[in-house]
Design a protein around this motif. Structure first.
Motif, PDB file in Angstrom:
ATOM      1  N   LYS A 113      18.833  -4.023   3.214  1.00 21.32           N
ATOM      2  CA  LYS A 113      19.977  -4.948   3.191  1.00 21.32           C
ATOM      3  C   LYS A 113      21.292  -4.202   3.323  1.00 21.32           C
ATOM      4  O   LYS A 113      22.260  -4.702   3.902  1.00 21.32           O
ATOM      5  CB  LYS A 113      19.965  -5.757   1.891  1.00 21.32           C
ATOM      6  N   GLU A 114      21.332  -2.963   2.834  1.00 26.54           N
ATOM      7  CA  GLU A 114      22.554  -2.156   2.879  1.00 26.54           C
ATOM      8  C   GLU A 114      22.915  -1.707   4.294  1.00 26.54           C
ATOM      9  O   GLU A 114      24.004  -1.183   4.528  1.00 26.54           O
ATOM     10  CB  GLU A 114      22.389  -0.917   1.984  1.00 26.54           C
ATOM     11  N   SER A 115      22.010  -1.911   5.247  1.00 23.95           N
ATOM     12  CA  SER A 115      22.228  -1.413   6.609  1.00 23.95           C
ATOM     13  C   SER A 115      23.300  -2.178   7.377  1.00 23.95           C
ATOM     14  O   SER A 115      23.860  -1.673   8.335  1.00 23.95           O
ATOM     15  CB  SER A 115      20.921  -1.498   7.399  1.00 23.95           C
ATOM     16  N   ASN A 116      23.564  -3.428   6.969  1.00 27.68           N
ATOM     17  CA  ASN A 116      24.518  -4.276   7.698  1.00 27.68           C
ATOM     18  C   ASN A 116      24.176  -4.370   9.181  1.00 27.68           C
ATOM     19  O   ASN A 116      25.017  -4.180  10.064  1.00 27.68           O
ATOM     20  CB  ASN A 116      25.956  -3.754   7.520  1.00 27.68           C
ATOM     21  N   ALA A 117      22.917  -4.671   9.440  1.00 33.80           N
ATOM     22  CA  ALA A 117      22.421  -4.720  10.815  1.00 33.80           C
ATOM     23  C   ALA A 117      22.988  -5.895  11.591  1.00 33.80           C
ATOM     24  O   ALA A 117      23.299  -6.949  11.032  1.00 33.80           O
ATOM     25  CB  ALA A 117      20.892  -4.812  10.801  1.00 33.80           C
ATOM     26  N   THR A 118      23.107  -5.705  12.913  1.00 36.48           N
ATOM     27  CA  THR A 118      23.434  -6.817  13.809  1.00 36.48           C
ATOM     28  C   THR A 118      22.185  -7.358  14.478  1.00 36.48           C
ATOM     29  O   THR A 118      22.160  -8.496  14.943  1.00 36.48           O
ATOM     30  CB  THR A 118      24.414  -6.356  14.908  1.00 36.48           C
ATOM     31  N   PHE A 119      21.128  -6.511  14.516  1.00 30.86           N
ATOM     32  CA  PHE A 119      19.863  -6.910  15.135  1.00 30.86           C
ATOM     33  C   PHE A 119      18.742  -6.135  14.461  1.00 30.86           C
ATOM     34  O   PHE A 119      18.911  -4.972  14.072  1.00 30.86           O
ATOM     35  CB  PHE A 119      19.881  -6.595  16.637  1.00 30.86           C
ATOM     36  N   PHE A 120      17.586  -6.772  14.319  1.00 27.04           N
ATOM     37  CA  PHE A 120      16.464  -6.117  13.657  1.00 27.04           C
ATOM     38  C   PHE A 120      15.140  -6.511  14.301  1.00 27.04           C
ATOM     39  O   PHE A 120      15.022  -7.570  14.928  1.00 27.04           O
ATOM     40  CB  PHE A 120      16.429  -6.470  12.162  1.00 27.04           C
ATOM     41  N   THR A 121      14.164  -5.628  14.161  1.00 21.29           N
ATOM     42  CA  THR A 121      12.765  -5.963  14.436  1.00 21.29           C
ATOM     43  C   THR A 121      11.989  -5.713  13.158  1.00 21.29           C
ATOM     44  O   THR A 121      12.250  -4.734  12.448  1.00 21.29           O
ATOM     45  CB  THR A 121      12.173  -5.122  15.582  1.00 21.29           C
ATOM     46  N   VAL A 122      11.041  -6.591  12.872  1.00 20.10           N
ATOM     47  CA  VAL A 122      10.226  -6.477  11.668  1.00 20.10           C
ATOM     48  C   VAL A 122       8.750  -6.538  12.054  1.00 20.10           C
ATOM     49  O   VAL A 122       8.318  -7.471  12.730  1.00 20.10           O
ATOM     50  CB  VAL A 122      10.528  -7.609  10.658  1.00 20.10           C
ATOM     51  N   SER A 123       7.988  -5.531  11.627  1.00 17.00           N
ATOM     52  CA  SER A 123       6.533  -5.524  11.799  1.00 17.00           C
ATOM     53  C   SER A 123       5.911  -5.123  10.476  1.00 17.00           C
ATOM     54  O   SER A 123       5.950  -3.952  10.085  1.00 17.00           O
ATOM     55  CB  SER A 123       6.114  -4.541  12.898  1.00 17.00           C
ATOM     56  N   ILE A 124       5.343  -6.087   9.781  1.00 16.45           N
ATOM     57  CA  ILE A 124       4.808  -5.836   8.444  1.00 16.45           C
ATOM     58  C   ILE A 124       3.713  -6.856   8.154  1.00 16.45           C
ATOM     59  O   ILE A 124       3.686  -7.936   8.760  1.00 16.45           O
ATOM     60  CB  ILE A 124       5.941  -5.900   7.381  1.00 16.45           C
ATOM     61  N   GLY A 125       2.837  -6.524   7.232  1.00 21.61           N
ATOM     62  CA  GLY A 125       1.784  -7.452   6.806  1.00 21.61           C
ATOM     63  C   GLY A 125       0.384  -6.953   7.082  1.00 21.61           C
ATOM     64  O   GLY A 125      -0.561  -7.354   6.403  1.00 21.61           O
ATOM     65  N   GLU A 126       0.235  -6.070   8.071  1.00 23.78           N
ATOM     66  CA  GLU A 126      -1.095  -5.566   8.405  1.00 23.78           C
ATOM     67  C   GLU A 126      -1.715  -4.823   7.226  1.00 23.78           C
ATOM     68  O   GLU A 126      -2.904  -4.975   6.929  1.00 23.78           O
ATOM     69  CB  GLU A 126      -1.008  -4.652   9.631  1.00 23.78           C
ATOM     70  N   GLN A 127      -0.894  -4.035   6.527  1.00 26.61           N
ATOM     71  CA  GLN A 127      -1.412  -3.247   5.416  1.00 26.61           C
ATOM     72  C   GLN A 127      -1.842  -4.126   4.246  1.00 26.61           C
ATOM     73  O   GLN A 127      -2.700  -3.721   3.446  1.00 26.61           O
ATOM     74  CB  GLN A 127      -0.365  -2.240   4.951  1.00 26.61           C
ATOM     75  N   ASP A 128      -1.289  -5.326   4.125  1.00 24.40           N
ATOM     76  CA  ASP A 128      -1.709  -6.244   3.066  1.00 24.40           C
ATOM     77  C   ASP A 128      -3.170  -6.643   3.236  1.00 24.40           C
ATOM     78  O   ASP A 128      -3.841  -6.983   2.256  1.00 24.40           O
ATOM     79  CB  ASP A 128      -0.825  -7.489   3.072  1.00 24.40           C
ATOM     80  N   LEU A 129      -3.659  -6.596   4.479  1.00 24.30           N
ATOM     81  CA  LEU A 129      -5.070  -6.856   4.767  1.00 24.30           C
ATOM     82  C   LEU A 129      -5.883  -5.568   4.776  1.00 24.30           C
ATOM     83  O   LEU A 129      -7.012  -5.524   4.285  1.00 24.30           O
ATOM     84  CB  LEU A 129      -5.211  -7.545   6.129  1.00 24.30           C
ATOM     85  N   LEU A 130      -5.318  -4.500   5.332  1.00 22.99           N
ATOM     86  CA  LEU A 130      -6.054  -3.247   5.501  1.00 22.99           C
ATOM     87  C   LEU A 130      -6.390  -2.573   4.171  1.00 22.99           C
ATOM     88  O   LEU A 130      -7.425  -1.904   4.061  1.00 22.99           O
ATOM     89  CB  LEU A 130      -5.270  -2.283   6.382  1.00 22.99           C
ATOM     90  N   SER A 131      -5.538  -2.720   3.161  1.00 26.86           N
ATOM     91  CA  SER A 131      -5.835  -2.116   1.866  1.00 26.86           C
ATOM     92  C   SER A 131      -7.181  -2.612   1.352  1.00 26.86           C
ATOM     93  O   SER A 131      -7.981  -1.839   0.805  1.00 26.86           O
ATOM     94  CB  SER A 131      -4.732  -2.448   0.856  1.00 26.86           C
ATOM     95  N   TYR A 132      -7.438  -3.879   1.527  1.00 24.42           N
ATOM     96  CA  TYR A 132      -8.708  -4.496   1.142  1.00 24.42           C
ATOM     97  C   TYR A 132      -9.818  -4.110   2.116  1.00 24.42           C
ATOM     98  O   TYR A 132     -10.906  -3.681   1.718  1.00 24.42           O
ATOM     99  CB  TYR A 132      -8.527  -6.015   1.100  1.00 24.42           C
ATOM    100  N   ALA A 133      -9.534  -4.233   3.391  1.00 24.31           N
ATOM    101  CA  ALA A 133     -10.569  -4.056   4.413  1.00 24.31           C
ATOM    102  C   ALA A 133     -11.083  -2.625   4.478  1.00 24.31           C
ATOM    103  O   ALA A 133     -12.290  -2.382   4.558  1.00 24.31           O
ATOM    104  CB  ALA A 133     -10.041  -4.490   5.776  1.00 24.31           C
ATOM    105  N   THR A 134     -10.184  -1.626   4.460  1.00 26.24           N
ATOM    106  CA  THR A 134     -10.617  -0.236   4.593  1.00 26.24           C
ATOM    107  C   THR A 134     -11.237   0.307   3.314  1.00 26.24           C
ATOM    108  O   THR A 134     -11.844   1.390   3.330  1.00 26.24           O
ATOM    109  CB  THR A 134      -9.448   0.678   5.014  1.00 26.24           C
ATOM    110  N   SER A 135     -11.097  -0.414   2.213  1.00 29.70           N
ATOM    111  CA  SER A 135     -11.738  -0.003   0.959  1.00 29.70           C
ATOM    112  C   SER A 135     -13.044  -0.744   0.742  1.00 29.70           C
ATOM    113  O   SER A 135     -13.642  -0.644  -0.335  1.00 29.70           O
ATOM    114  CB  SER A 135     -10.803  -0.261  -0.231  1.00 29.70           C
ATOM    115  N   GLY A 136     -13.501  -1.480   1.754  1.00 31.24           N
ATOM    116  CA  GLY A 136     -14.727  -2.248   1.616  1.00 31.24           C
ATOM    117  C   GLY A 136     -14.612  -3.346   0.579  1.00 31.24           C
ATOM    118  O   GLY A 136     -15.606  -3.758  -0.027  1.00 31.24           O
ATOM    119  N   GLY A 137     -13.389  -3.826   0.368  1.00 32.55           N
ATOM    120  CA  GLY A 137     -13.162  -4.906  -0.586  1.00 32.55           C
ATOM    121  C   GLY A 137     -12.869  -4.428  -1.996  1.00 32.55           C
ATOM    122  O   GLY A 137     -12.721  -5.250  -2.907  1.00 32.55           O
TER     123      GLY A 137
END
Length: 426
Positions: free
Chosen positions: A178-202
Motif C-alpha cells: 500500500k505504501e507504494s502509491n502505485a498508478t498501475f499494478f498486476t496481481v498474481s496470487i492464490g496458487e500457493q493457497d492450493l499448493l501448500s496442501y497439494a504438494t504435502s499430500g494433504g
C-alpha cells in the motif's frame, strides 16, 4: 549432486534455446510508453511474480519474471530486489546436464544468498524494492499477517523478510504494498493457497474460502485506494501441473514390473491406487524401495506409500472445489473494483492440452520438452514467463488503449530459455 532421470525427483517445490536469461532480459529493446498510467507500475503476489523457477529464486529467474518483462517492453522503470553479483544464484536451483545415456541434474549451490538453512534465512536486500513485490511462497491467507516478515517469529517468510526495510518487521504484506502509491499494478496470487496442501499430500491444511475472500478484499482495497488501475490473474488448475502428472500409477506399475501400487489415503485407508489418484513427483523414487523386512514400498498392502506421498481422489476433489471457489472470488472482487481479470487458468489449460503455440513454438506440460514448465514441475520457465507477459501485455493494450500513447510490443518467446542447462566451465 547428480541424479539420472530414473532417480531424479527431489526438487524444491514450495518456496530449447540455451543462453543466459539475464542477458535476454537486460538486452530487450522496447518503446517507452509515455503515459501516467504506468508511471508507477508495481507487481504483487507470490512465486510467479517473484520469478521463482527451476526450484529456486535466483537472479536470472528474477530478470525473467513476467512483471519485469512487461515493464521492459513498456519502457518503464522497474526496480527489483535482485540478488547481487556474488550471490546471483540466490537459493540455488536445478539445472540439467547431458551424458551419453541419460539426462542428469545438478543442484546449483555456489554463489548463494543463503545465511541459514533451518530455518531458511537470506542475505538482506539493502536497495529499494519499489516495483516488484513478489514473495516466494506467499499465500492469500498470509497477506494481512503482522510479523510475517519477522525472522524472530516462527512461520515467517524469509523472502518477505529479505525485502522488508529495517524497522518494518511487523508490517503486513498488504500494508507494505500500500505504501507504494502505485498508478498501475498486476496481481498474481492464490496458487500457493492450493499448493501448500497439494504438494504435502494433504498434510498441510488448505486456506479456507472465507479467509481467502476476506484477505483478498483487504489487499485489493489497499491497491485501488488511490484510484490505481490494474490487472488480476486467476489461478491455474494446479492438478494439471507436471509435478502431479510425471507418471500415472498404471505407468509406474508397468515400469516397475508390478500389477498394483498400494497407497494410504488421507482417511488412513490402504488400497490399490487407481487412475483417479496422483503420486507426487518427489515420491516416485520411493516406489519399490526395500525396507528392513525386504519389502518393496508400494508393492504390498503391508508396506504402502504414505498419505503424504500421494493425492487420493477425495483430496483431488477437495482441491478442485476450492480452486473453483477461489477463482469465483477473484472474478467477483476484480469486477467490483474495475480490475481487469486475466484468465491464466485458460492459458495453462491450453498448454496442458497441447493447444498453445506462439512465434512458431509449441508448448505442452511435459517437464523436459514442453517449454513452459521448469524443472520443479510447477513454476514456468523463462520462456513460459514470456508467454504470460505477452498475455498481460495484450490485455493492457486492449483495456487501457485510451491511456497509452502507443501499444506495448509483445515479446518473441523463442528468444527465452526453455530448459535450464548447467553452463560448462572451460
Amino acid at each position: 549432486m547428480k541424479r539420472s532421470l530414473k532417480i531424479f525427483i527431489g526438487i524444491l517445490t514450495g518456496f530449447v534455446a540455451i543462453t543466459s536469461c539475464e542477458n535476454q532480459a537486460e538486452e530487450l529493446t522496447s518503446t517507452a510508453i509515455e503515459s501516467s498510467l504506468l508511471s508507477k507500475y508495481i507487481s504483487v503476489g507470490g512465486s510467479l511474480t517473484a520469478g521463482y523457477t527451476n526450484g529456486g529464486l535466483y537472479r536470472e529467474g528474477q530478470l525473467a519474471s513476467y512483471p519485469n518483462l512487461v515493464a521492459q517492453q513498456a519502457g518503464v522503470k522497474f526496480d527489483q530486489a535482485l540478488f547481487p553479483v556474488g550471490q546471483e544464484n540466490g537459493t540455488g536451483y536445478w539445472a540439467t546436464t547431458q551424458n551419453n545415456t541419460s539426462l542428469q541434474f545438478d543442484k546449483i549451490s555456489d554463489k548463494l544468498a543463503v545465511l541459514t538453512t533451518s530455518p531458511l534465512t537470506l542475505a538482506k536486500y539493502s536497495g529499494s524494492v519499489a516495483n516488484n513485490y513478489g514473495v516466494v511462497g506467499l499465500r492469500v491467507s498470509d497477506v494481512n499477517k503482522a510479523g510475517f516478515g519477522n525472522a524472530k517469529i516462527q512461520g515467517f517468510n524469509p523472502f518477505f523478510e529479505r525485502i522488508l526495510p529495517a524497522g518494518k518487521e511487523e508490517t503486513s504484506y498488504t500494508d507494505f504494498v500500500k505504501e507504494s502509491n502505485a498508478t498501475f499494478f498486476t496481481v498474481s496470487i492464490g496458487e500457493q493457497d492450493l499448493l501448500s496442501y497439494a504438494t504435502s499430500g494433504g498434510k498441510i491444511s488448505m486456506t479456507e474460502t472465507s479467509s481467502f475472500a476476506l484477505n483478498i478484499q483487504k489487499m485489493l482495497d489497499a491497491l485501488v485506494v488511490n484510484k490505481a488501475k490494474g490487472i488480476l490473474t486467476n489461478i491455474p488448475n494446479v492438478l494439471d501441473l507436471p509435478y502431479f502428472n510425471f507418471y500415472t500409477f498404471s505407468e509406474l506399475a508397468k515400469k516397475l514390473g508390478t500389477t498394483e501400487i498400494y497407497i494410504t489415503t488421507g482417511n488412513g485407508i490402504v488400497r490399490a491406487a487407481t487412475a483417479n489418484d496422483k503420486i507426487l513427483i518427489e515420491a516416485i523414487a520411493n516406489v519399490g524401495k526395500l525396507n528392513a523386512g525386504n519389502q518393496k514400498k508400494g508393492f504390498t498392502m503391508t508396506y504402502p506409500l504414505t498419505t503424504e506421498e500421494v493425492l487420493d481422489k477425495d483430496e483431488i476433489s477437495i482441491i478442485a472445489s476450492r480452486l473453483s471457489d477461489f477463482n469465483g472470488i477473484l472474478k467477483f472482487e476484480a469486477e467490483k473494483r474495475g480490475i481487469v481479470l486475466v484468465d491464466l487458468n485458460s492459458l495453462y489449460a491450453q498448454v496442458n492440452n497441447k493447444n498453445y503455440s506462439v512465434n512458431g513454438v509449441k508448448f505442452d506440460n511435459s517437464l523436459f520438452t514442453g517449454g513452459f514448465f521448469s524443472l520443479d514441475g510447477i513454476s514456468p520457465t523463462p520462456r513460459g514467463s514470456a508467454v504470460i507477459a505477452n498475455e498481460i501485455i495484450k490485455v493492457i493494450n486492449e483495456n487501457y488503449k485510451n491511456s497509452l500513447k502507443t501499444t506495448i510490443p509483445s515479446l518473441d518467446v523463442s528468444n527465452f530459455e526453455a530448459l535450464k542447462v548447467k553452463q560448462t566451465q572451460f
